[in-house]
Design a protein around this motif. Structure first.
Motif, short mmCIF file in Angstrom:
data_model
loop_
_atom_site.label_atom_id
_atom_site.label_comp_id
_atom_site.label_asym_id
_atom_site.label_seq_id
_atom_site.Cartn_x
_atom_site.Cartn_y
_atom_site.Cartn_z
N MET A 1 -23.30 -103.19 -38.15
CA MET A 1 -24.23 -103.71 -39.14
C MET A 1 -23.55 -104.82 -39.92
O MET A 1 -22.42 -104.68 -40.37
N ALA A 2 -24.24 -105.92 -40.06
CA ALA A 2 -23.72 -107.07 -40.80
C ALA A 2 -24.20 -106.98 -42.25
O ALA A 2 -25.31 -106.55 -42.52
N GLU A 3 -23.34 -107.41 -43.17
CA GLU A 3 -23.69 -107.39 -44.59
C GLU A 3 -23.23 -108.69 -45.24
O GLU A 3 -22.20 -109.25 -44.86
N ARG A 4 -24.01 -109.13 -46.21
CA ARG A 4 -23.65 -110.36 -46.92
C ARG A 4 -24.12 -110.28 -48.37
O ARG A 4 -25.23 -109.83 -48.63
N ARG A 5 -23.26 -110.71 -49.29
CA ARG A 5 -23.63 -110.82 -50.70
C ARG A 5 -23.94 -112.29 -50.98
O ARG A 5 -23.16 -113.16 -50.63
N VAL A 6 -25.09 -112.52 -51.62
CA VAL A 6 -25.57 -113.88 -51.82
C VAL A 6 -26.01 -114.05 -53.27
O VAL A 6 -26.75 -113.22 -53.80
N LYS A 7 -25.56 -115.12 -53.90
CA LYS A 7 -26.07 -115.48 -55.22
C LYS A 7 -27.29 -116.36 -55.00
O LYS A 7 -27.23 -117.39 -54.34
N VAL A 8 -28.43 -115.96 -55.55
CA VAL A 8 -29.70 -116.66 -55.34
C VAL A 8 -29.72 -117.94 -56.16
O VAL A 8 -29.61 -117.91 -57.39
N GLU A 9 -29.84 -119.06 -55.47
CA GLU A 9 -29.85 -120.37 -56.12
C GLU A 9 -31.27 -120.94 -56.30
O GLU A 9 -31.46 -121.86 -57.08
N SER A 10 -32.24 -120.39 -55.59
CA SER A 10 -33.61 -120.88 -55.69
C SER A 10 -34.10 -120.80 -57.13
O SER A 10 -33.90 -119.79 -57.82
N GLU A 11 -34.74 -121.86 -57.60
CA GLU A 11 -35.21 -121.92 -58.98
C GLU A 11 -36.22 -120.82 -59.31
O GLU A 11 -36.33 -120.40 -60.46
N VAL A 12 -36.97 -120.35 -58.32
CA VAL A 12 -37.99 -119.32 -58.55
C VAL A 12 -37.55 -117.95 -58.07
O VAL A 12 -38.33 -117.00 -58.10
N GLY A 13 -36.31 -117.83 -57.62
CA GLY A 13 -35.84 -116.55 -57.09
C GLY A 13 -36.56 -116.20 -55.80
O GLY A 13 -36.88 -117.08 -55.01
N LEU A 14 -36.82 -114.92 -55.60
CA LEU A 14 -37.55 -114.49 -54.40
C LEU A 14 -38.97 -114.09 -54.79
O LEU A 14 -39.34 -112.92 -54.74
N HIS A 15 -39.74 -115.06 -55.24
CA HIS A 15 -41.12 -114.82 -55.65
C HIS A 15 -42.05 -115.71 -54.85
O HIS A 15 -41.68 -116.80 -54.44
N ALA A 16 -43.26 -115.22 -54.61
CA ALA A 16 -44.33 -115.96 -53.94
C ALA A 16 -43.89 -116.56 -52.60
O ALA A 16 -43.58 -115.84 -51.68
N ARG A 17 -43.86 -117.88 -52.52
CA ARG A 17 -43.58 -118.55 -51.24
C ARG A 17 -42.21 -118.18 -50.66
O ARG A 17 -42.12 -117.83 -49.49
N PRO A 18 -41.13 -118.24 -51.44
CA PRO A 18 -39.84 -117.86 -50.85
C PRO A 18 -39.82 -116.41 -50.36
O PRO A 18 -39.24 -116.12 -49.32
N ALA A 19 -40.47 -115.51 -51.08
CA ALA A 19 -40.51 -114.11 -50.64
C ALA A 19 -41.27 -113.99 -49.33
O ALA A 19 -40.86 -113.24 -48.43
N ALA A 20 -42.36 -114.73 -49.19
CA ALA A 20 -43.13 -114.69 -47.94
C ALA A 20 -42.31 -115.21 -46.77
O ALA A 20 -42.31 -114.60 -45.69
N LEU A 21 -41.59 -116.31 -46.96
CA LEU A 21 -40.73 -116.85 -45.91
C LEU A 21 -39.61 -115.88 -45.56
O LEU A 21 -39.26 -115.70 -44.40
N PHE A 22 -39.06 -115.24 -46.58
CA PHE A 22 -37.98 -114.27 -46.42
C PHE A 22 -38.45 -113.10 -45.55
O PHE A 22 -37.80 -112.72 -44.59
N VAL A 23 -39.62 -112.56 -45.87
CA VAL A 23 -40.18 -111.42 -45.13
C VAL A 23 -40.54 -111.83 -43.70
O VAL A 23 -40.29 -111.08 -42.75
N GLN A 24 -41.10 -113.02 -43.52
CA GLN A 24 -41.44 -113.50 -42.17
C GLN A 24 -40.19 -113.58 -41.30
O GLN A 24 -40.20 -113.16 -40.14
N ALA A 25 -39.12 -114.12 -41.85
CA ALA A 25 -37.87 -114.24 -41.09
C ALA A 25 -37.31 -112.86 -40.76
O ALA A 25 -36.89 -112.60 -39.63
#
Length: 85
Positions: A1-25
């Motif tokens: 299992m691969a693991e990664r810690r990431v600091k979120v740089e997106s101005e809106v965090g994981l809301h709306a459009r970024p969250a949808a793209l995240f889930v699709q991927a």
């Protein structure tokens, strides 16, 4: 299992459009994919409600895990999405 810690740089965090793209991927992966906010409980990265329910904002740290073939590449893509403006 691969693991990664990431600091979120997106101005809106994981809301709306970024969250949808995240889930699709994440949904394209054959194995389990999870995301957690900081050291909190991990949720399925394939669920839009679970991802948005984390309330991830700019500057928060998330922990991504994935298993199966292509896990590292998937984590690369999820990291890109979390850091896009």
């Amino acid at each position: 299992m691969a693991e990664r810690r990431v600091k979120v740089e997106s101005e809106v965090g994981l809301h709306a459009r970024p969250a949808a793209l995240f889930v699709q991927a994440a949904s394209k992966a054959g194995g389990e994919v999870t995301v957690a906010k900081g050291d909190g409980a991990a949720v399925s990265a394939k669920s839009i409600l679970a991802v948005m329910g984390l309330g991830v904002r700019q500057g928060d740290e998330i922990v991504l895990t994935a298993d199966g073939d292509g896990a590292e590449e998937l984590l690369d893509r999820l990291t890109e999405i979390a850091n896009e403006s």
